[in-house]
Design a protein around this motif. Sequence first.
Motif, PDB file in Angstrom:
ATOM      1  N   THR A  67      55.666  60.741  79.775  1.00  0.00           N
ATOM      2  CA  THR A  67      55.087  61.303  78.456  1.00  0.00           C
ATOM      3  C   THR A  67      53.638  61.772  78.657  1.00  0.00           C
ATOM      4  N   GLY A  68      52.897  60.687  78.645  1.00  0.00           N
ATOM      5  CA  GLY A  68      51.149  60.844  78.075  1.00  0.00           C
ATOM      6  C   GLY A  68      50.683  61.784  79.039  1.00  0.00           C
ATOM      7  N   VAL A  69      50.703  61.941  81.049  1.00  0.00           N
ATOM      8  CA  VAL A  69      50.167  62.640  81.070  1.00  0.00           C
ATOM      9  C   VAL A  69      50.694  64.173  81.024  1.00  0.00           C
ATOM     10  N   SER A  70      51.770  64.880  80.967  1.00  0.00           N
ATOM     11  CA  SER A  70      52.594  65.651  80.800  1.00  0.00           C
ATOM     12  C   SER A  70      52.232  66.655  79.186  1.00  0.00           C
ATOM     13  N   MET A  71      51.992  65.422  78.100  1.00  0.00           N
ATOM     14  CA  MET A  71      51.301  66.231  77.160  1.00  0.00           C
ATOM     15  C   MET A  71      50.272  66.599  76.704  1.00  0.00           C
ATOM     16  N   LEU A  72      49.607  65.811  77.657  1.00  0.00           N
ATOM     17  CA  LEU A  72      47.887  66.320  78.125  1.00  0.00           C
ATOM     18  C   LEU A  72      48.066  67.665  79.275  1.00  0.00           C
ATOM     19  N   ALA A  73      48.474  67.366  79.653  1.00  0.00           N
ATOM     20  CA  ALA A  73      48.834  68.885  80.459  1.00  0.00           C
ATOM     21  C   ALA A  73      48.826  70.099  80.116  1.00  0.00           C
ATOM     22  N   LEU A  74      49.827  69.661  79.043  1.00  0.00           N
ATOM     23  CA  LEU A  74      50.331  70.884  77.528  1.00  0.00           C
ATOM     24  C   LEU A  74      49.056  71.093  77.097  1.00  0.00           C
ATOM     25  N   GLY A  75      48.708  70.442  76.776  1.00  0.00           N
ATOM     26  CA  GLY A  75      47.450  69.931  75.357  1.00  0.00           C
ATOM     27  C   GLY A  75      46.487  71.094  76.188  1.00  0.00           C
ATOM     28  N   TYR A  76      46.302  70.424  77.695  1.00  0.00           N
ATOM     29  CA  TYR A  76      44.958  71.155  77.984  1.00  0.00           C
ATOM     30  C   TYR A  76      45.326  73.023  78.445  1.00  0.00           C
ATOM     31  N   LEU A  77      46.592  73.320  79.071  1.00  0.00           N
ATOM     32  CA  LEU A  77      46.779  74.806  78.958  1.00  0.00           C
ATOM     33  C   LEU A  77      46.900  75.584  78.401  1.00  0.00           C
ATOM     34  N   ALA A  78      47.435  74.735  76.445  1.00  0.00           N
ATOM     35  CA  ALA A  78      47.405  75.510  75.360  1.00  0.00           C
ATOM     36  C   ALA A  78      46.400  75.780  75.155  1.00  0.00           C
ATOM     37  N   LEU A  79      45.609  74.694  75.052  1.00  0.00           N
ATOM     38  CA  LEU A  79      44.269  75.031  74.188  1.00  0.00           C
ATOM     39  C   LEU A  79      43.160  75.840  75.124  1.00  0.00           C
ATOM     40  N   GLY A  80      43.412  76.326  76.392  1.00  0.00           N
ATOM     41  CA  GLY A  80      43.054  77.545  77.044  1.00  0.00           C
ATOM     42  C   GLY A  80      43.592  78.277  76.689  1.00  0.00           C
TER      43      GLY A  80
END
Length: 72
Positions: free
Chosen positions: A40-53
């Motif tokens: 869950t943590g890794v997927s949230m970090l990945a989605l946050g990174y993509l959204a921020l980009g």
Amino acid sequence: MANIAVELLNNVVELTMRFTDVALSDPLSALLLTMGALLTGVSMLALGYLALGAVGDAMVGDVTQGPPQQGQ
């Protein structure tokens, strides 16, 4: 409004105690809870990174392209 905050805090404390009880019941449960939290943590970090980009790209735009060249 304060009542909602108090209930939310109580629910978080109760949820933490229940997760602790489940994790301490046997080693497999602890492993499954840990793996679920990591996934869950890794997927949230990945989605946050993509959204921020995406937000950064929308705000900045295309700055790598220079002025148009004449005669080409």
